[in-house]
Design a protein around this motif. Sequence first.
Motif, PDB file in Angstrom:
ATOM      1  N   ASN A 181       0.815  -1.218   0.000  1.00 42.49           N
ATOM      2  CA  ASN A 181       0.000   0.000   0.000  1.00 42.49           C
ATOM      3  C   ASN A 181       0.849   1.268   0.000  1.00 42.49           C
ATOM      4  N   LEU A 182       2.117   1.150  -0.371  1.00 43.55           N
ATOM      5  CA  LEU A 182       3.026   2.287  -0.253  1.00 43.55           C
ATOM      6  C   LEU A 182       3.489   2.801  -1.616  1.00 43.55           C
ATOM      7  N   ASP A 183       3.827   4.096  -1.642  1.00 39.90           N
ATOM      8  CA  ASP A 183       4.391   4.668  -2.855  1.00 39.90           C
ATOM      9  C   ASP A 183       5.860   4.256  -2.987  1.00 39.90           C
ATOM     10  N   THR A 184       6.478   4.631  -4.090  1.00 38.42           N
ATOM     11  CA  THR A 184       7.831   4.170  -4.391  1.00 38.42           C
ATOM     12  C   THR A 184       8.836   4.617  -3.336  1.00 38.42           C
ATOM     13  N   LYS A 185       8.762   5.883  -2.915  1.00 40.26           N
ATOM     14  CA  LYS A 185       9.704   6.409  -1.926  1.00 40.26           C
ATOM     15  C   LYS A 185       9.555   5.676  -0.598  1.00 40.26           C
ATOM     16  N   SER A 186       8.308   5.506  -0.143  1.00 36.01           N
ATOM     17  CA  SER A 186       8.077   4.818   1.126  1.00 36.01           C
ATOM     18  C   SER A 186       8.492   3.355   1.047  1.00 36.01           C
ATOM     19  N   THR A 187       8.249   2.726  -0.105  1.00 34.24           N
ATOM     20  CA  THR A 187       8.664   1.336  -0.303  1.00 34.24           C
ATOM     21  C   THR A 187      10.164   1.198  -0.125  1.00 34.24           C
ATOM     22  N   HIS A 188      10.911   2.125  -0.735  1.00 37.43           N
ATOM     23  CA  HIS A 188      12.370   2.092  -0.621  1.00 37.43           C
ATOM     24  C   HIS A 188      12.800   2.241   0.835  1.00 37.43           C
ATOM     25  N   GLU A 189      12.160   3.152   1.560  1.00 38.41           N
ATOM     26  CA  GLU A 189      12.520   3.392   2.962  1.00 38.41           C
ATOM     27  C   GLU A 189      12.208   2.173   3.830  1.00 38.41           C
ATOM     28  N   ILE A 190      11.056   1.542   3.595  1.00 33.79           N
ATOM     29  CA  ILE A 190      10.679   0.371   4.391  1.00 33.79           C
ATOM     30  C   ILE A 190      11.624  -0.795   4.104  1.00 33.79           C
ATOM     31  N   MET A 191      11.994  -0.983   2.827  1.00 34.88           N
ATOM     32  CA  MET A 191      12.912  -2.078   2.502  1.00 34.88           C
ATOM     33  C   MET A 191      14.297  -1.832   3.096  1.00 34.88           C
ATOM     34  N   GLU A 192      14.684  -0.568   3.222  1.00 34.90           N
ATOM     35  CA  GLU A 192      15.953  -0.270   3.884  1.00 34.90           C
ATOM     36  C   GLU A 192      15.908  -0.690   5.347  1.00 34.90           C
ATOM     37  N   ILE A 193      14.752  -0.501   5.992  1.00 36.63           N
ATOM     38  CA  ILE A 193      14.616  -0.924   7.396  1.00 36.63           C
ATOM     39  C   ILE A 193      14.743  -2.438   7.505  1.00 36.63           C
ATOM     40  N   PHE A 194      14.075  -3.164   6.600  1.00 35.80           N
ATOM     41  CA  PHE A 194      14.179  -4.622   6.635  1.00 35.80           C
ATOM     42  C   PHE A 194      15.619  -5.078   6.385  1.00 35.80           C
ATOM     43  N   GLU A 195      16.309  -4.406   5.471  1.00 39.05           N
ATOM     44  CA  GLU A 195      17.693  -4.774   5.194  1.00 39.05           C
ATOM     45  C   GLU A 195      18.585  -4.485   6.401  1.00 39.05           C
TER      46      GLU A 195
END
Length: 241
Positions: A181-195
Amino acid sequence: MAEKDKDREVTIELRGIKKIYKMGDQEVAALAGIDLDIHKGEFAALMGPSGSGKSTLMNILGCLDRPTTGSYKLDGSEVSHLTDDELAYTRNRKIGFVFQNFNLLSKLSAVDNVALPLLYAGVGRSERTQRAMHFIEAVGLGPRADHMPSELSGGQRQRVAIARALANDPKIIMADEPTGNLDTKSTHEIMEIFEDLHAQGRTIILVTHEPEIAACASRQLLVRDGIITRDEGRGVVMDIV
């Protein structure tokens, strides 16, 4: 599987996992025999088309459901035949969940949402607030700790959900379409947290239908017709159609 993972402790061990549903006089196998090891500290992505069985597999891995047959060992202990209460205890102690729709309580602030699992675990008010603030700050939302979910963006709400999943310090984080449910910028930020969580040694299992998201994981598992048909490493972009 990456070579370095072979020497790691096995956190999840599945053998012959089947999930059979009865539909009238017919039996439908959502899972048709899964054998899988997930090692401590691994970041695995589950992919598959609609109806492939990936959500059923996720529910079993997350102790939200039981297999019809087969063995599931979590940290060496068999959990496939636990009672509902025993499953709930295991789930609350060892697994943190992140969902596509965030599942935040609208009448609680961000920090109180994060503290909720600690309340259920019987942690005192002062300690749970302190621990909740620690994880709110860890996902970069310290200044918004007192904001309500309606005052946060989608990406910020998902950060709160991740902080909540971390509150009980679980060994495993399970994320079901966390960027859906996230836009591209938020998706990138969330995946950085998981990484970052993966780099810290957390075991992460992520369900996604987006090949580019799965490619961020250290391991990618493709589920089709209730079995795992591909097991790839990081960076491979798999077609699930």
